[in-house]
Design an enzyme around this catalytic site. Structure first.
Site, mmCIF file in Angstrom:
data_model
loop_
_atom_site.group_PDB
_atom_site.id
_atom_site.type_symbol
_atom_site.label_atom_id
_atom_site.label_comp_id
_atom_site.label_asym_id
_atom_site.label_seq_id
_atom_site.Cartn_x
_atom_site.Cartn_y
_atom_site.Cartn_z
ATOM 1 N N CYS B 134 3.762 43.845 48.279
ATOM 2 C CA CYS B 134 4.079 43.689 49.696
ATOM 3 C C CYS B 134 3.574 42.337 50.193
ATOM 4 O O CYS B 134 2.395 42.023 50.047
ATOM 5 C CB CYS B 134 3.456 44.789 50.537
ATOM 6 S SG CYS B 134 3.852 44.564 52.294
ATOM 7 N N ASN B 196 10.801 43.753 45.369
ATOM 8 C CA ASN B 196 10.326 43.876 46.735
ATOM 9 C C ASN B 196 10.940 42.715 47.532
ATOM 10 O O ASN B 196 11.728 41.940 46.987
ATOM 11 C CB ASN B 196 8.792 43.832 46.772
ATOM 12 C CG ASN B 196 8.237 44.570 47.997
ATOM 13 O OD1 ASN B 196 8.797 44.514 49.087
ATOM 14 N ND2 ASN B 196 7.124 45.262 47.809
ATOM 15 N N THR B 270 17.570 48.191 52.890
ATOM 16 C CA THR B 270 17.949 47.756 54.235
ATOM 17 C C THR B 270 19.254 48.383 54.732
ATOM 18 O O THR B 270 19.404 48.640 55.929
ATOM 19 C CB THR B 270 18.054 46.213 54.236
ATOM 20 O OG1 THR B 270 16.748 45.713 53.925
ATOM 21 C CG2 THR B 270 18.474 45.667 55.578
#
Lengths: 266, 307
Positions: B134, B196, B270
């Site tokens: 992240c 990611n 998304t």
């Protein structure tokens, strides 16, 4: 956490009407089964305009009207999303999810309701004006006459007293709507006022302050950039104080967009 | 055999899924948020939003900004902590008939160990995705995801404390993805997932200020899809363990492309925001593709890249 009892729907809704109003405002009517019995004032729908293919996010719109199978949206063309939506033609289908979020309470009695709208914040308040059990006063503010004339007739027909202010003085009192609102509230300080507001953060904060001073309740509808619209992505968060007084994040799309003013930490 | 229903079921790291299409961590909340508009039982698996051992408040707002064909987010891993998740969200997820993979993260190796320990043997949890990538928190996260040695230590530490399948989620910022993938495999990972988000930044030119309160964030969406294809292809060639591919899947062809590149399963991210029905559409699209290409099942598709 459990799913909601009254679930939103995701549908491809047919455009029934789409027209330009005064200023940069437009009215869009969509076929949406049973929206009249599903929607609460203050709730929103999350739209995807087919013309906005290269964009990944939907756009939230307050519900302006909901009768039978007809969903009405009043919007102002302000950016890419709304400009794309303006291109949608009657007969086309639009991807709609809703109704979403927590709206205004409509069952309040024994109050003098005071609606306060800034700019396109007038849309959900027009819906609310027809659903509240009691009538009162509406304060509508905007940059110019083009911003404030939209729903004035709606409100009057429903039996509301309307007061307006414009920043350029082209309609009503010149200046921010908060000035006549403050003066009016002072004169009516012994009344059981209750505020319902939608507009820019500055206006909402001012209404919240006014309500706190007079120990009145105020319901504020927040406008934030949203991601999923379902409460999952945590993009549209607002700092609030929970029942125990602890500061925490609330999701505007799911826990709101309407909050009691006392909850909000500006 | 033409016309026969292609086999959609897959088994990844011992987790049986009815199809290879999962939903990616951070784009699907804890499942319940999407249950209003989607039958969760149709999904291959749900990967829930990143959980730390203790609750975490995340970043200040604004946290998300839309960009061409994508978005940049810096939510900052806000989450209710392991106990909060197990108490408030897991009971509902257990009833949905879909494998639940918990994405976990920590600021230190010790925190990874604690959260992995907590989930070991918890009913209704099928696996752990170790978030070592992240970009939106100062400590942990991506700091572990760019150095194979550090990643190896995190994975090995978690391996010691849980029997659950471990799936490290890799960063596109790893300087050599093949080395990183091998380090994960050698440290006891059962599968790897990638990619990611890509570290990114957006400036409001009128105010000359960053659009995100965190200044920088992670780019996701169709804009990053070709990057994901390249990295999945390189990672899949480097290891024997299964690869879960993700990055900008908006329709079935994007998922199929990642599978041809070597992904045994995929995750929609998304696009869940664009349309909550994306994952079921991708599932149907893969099935149609297999029929059209007379393939018996998804296995035939995985790593089928020609030259």
């Amino acid at each position: 956490m459990q799913p909601r009892k009254q679930t939103p729907r995701l549908v491809r809704a047919r455009v029934r009407e789409h027209k330009a109003l005064r200023g940069d405002y437009r009215f869009l009517a969509l076929e949406f089964q049973a929206i009249g019995s599903l929607a609460q004032p203050g709730q929103f729908v999350h739209l995807r305009a087919p013309q906005l293919a290269a964009r990944v996010l939907r756009r939230p719109f307050s519900i302006y009207s909901a009768k039978g199978n007809r969903l009405g949206i009043l919007y102002k063309t302000v950016g890419q999303g709304t400009r794309a939506l303006a291109e949608v033609a009657v007969g086309e289908r639009v991807d709609v999810m809703g109704p979403l979020g927590r709206g205004f309470p409509t069952d309040r009695t024994g109050i003098v309701p005071v609606l306060v709208a800034g700019g396109y914040g007038v849309a959900p308040l027009s819906f609310l004006a027809g659903r509240l059990r009691v009538r009162g006063v509406v304060f509508v503010g905007g940059a110019s006459a083009r911003d404030v004339v939209l729903c004035v007739e709606d409100f009057r027909k429903l039996g509301w007293e309307v007061r307006t202010a414009t920043e350029d003085g082209s309609r009503g009192i010149k200046g921010l709507i908060t000035a006549p609102l403050d003066a009016w509230a002072r004169k009516n300080r012994s009344q059981p006022l209750e505020f319902f507001a939608c507009g820019p953060d500055g206006l909402l904060e001012a209404v919240g302050r006014l309500a706190a001073k007079g120990r009145w309740k105020a319901w504020l509808s927040l406008d934030k950039h949203m991601g999923c619209g379902l409460g999952a992505c945590l993009a549209c968060v607002q700092k609030v104080r929970d029942a125990s007084g602890k500061e925490t994040w609330a999701r505007v799309c799911r826990d709101g967009p309407v909050f009691e003013a006392a909850e909000i930490v500006w | 055999m033409a016309g026969a229903t292609p086999r959609m079921a897959v088994e990844i790291a011992g987790i049986r899924m009815r199809n290879p299409v999962m939903v990616a961590s951070g784009t699907f909340g804890y499942g319940v948020e999407f249950a209003d508009v989607l039958d969760l039982g149709r999904l291959g698996a749900i990967v829930v939003k990143g959980i730390r051992i203790e609750p975490w408040a995340g970043n200040r707002a604004p946290r998300m900004v839309e960009t061409p064909c994508g978005l940049v987010n810096a939510i900052g891993l806000q989450n209710p902590g392991a106990e909060g998740f197990i108490r408030d969200y897991l009971p509902f997820l257990r009833t949905q008939g879909v494998p639940v993979i918990v994405n976990v993260w920590g600021r230190t190796i010790e925190e990874y160990k604690r959260v992995a320990t907590r989930f070991d043997g918890v009913e209704g949890v099928s696996g752990l995705e170790l978030n070592i990538s992240c970009p939106n928190i100062k400590e942990g996260g991506i700091a572990f995801g760019t150095d194979p040695k550090m990643a190896g230590r995190v994975i090995a530490a978690a391996r010691k404390v849980t029997k659950l399948p471990l799936i490290p989620k890799l960063s596109p910022n790893a300087p050599d993805i093949a080395r990183m993938a091998r380090a994960a495999e050698d440290s006891g990972a059962d599968a790897i997932s990638l990619i990611n988000t890509i570290p990114a930044m957006v400036i409001n030119v009128e105010t000359r200020r960053p659009e995100l309160a965190n200044v920088v964030g992670g780019l996701s969406g169709p804009a990053i899809h070709p990057v994901a294809v390249r990295l999945v292809w390189e990672a899949a060639r480097a290891v024997k363990i299964p690869v879960i591919g993700m990055g900008g899947i908006a329709e079935a062809r994007d998922a199929i492309e990642l599978m041809i590149a070597g992904a045994s399963a995929v995750a929609v991210g998304t696009a869940n925001f664009t349309n909550p029905h994306t994952a079921p559409r991708v599932i149907d699209g893969i099935k149609d593709y297999l029929l059209r290409h007379r393939m018996r099942g998804v296995k035939q598709l995985v790593g089928s890249l020609g030259r």
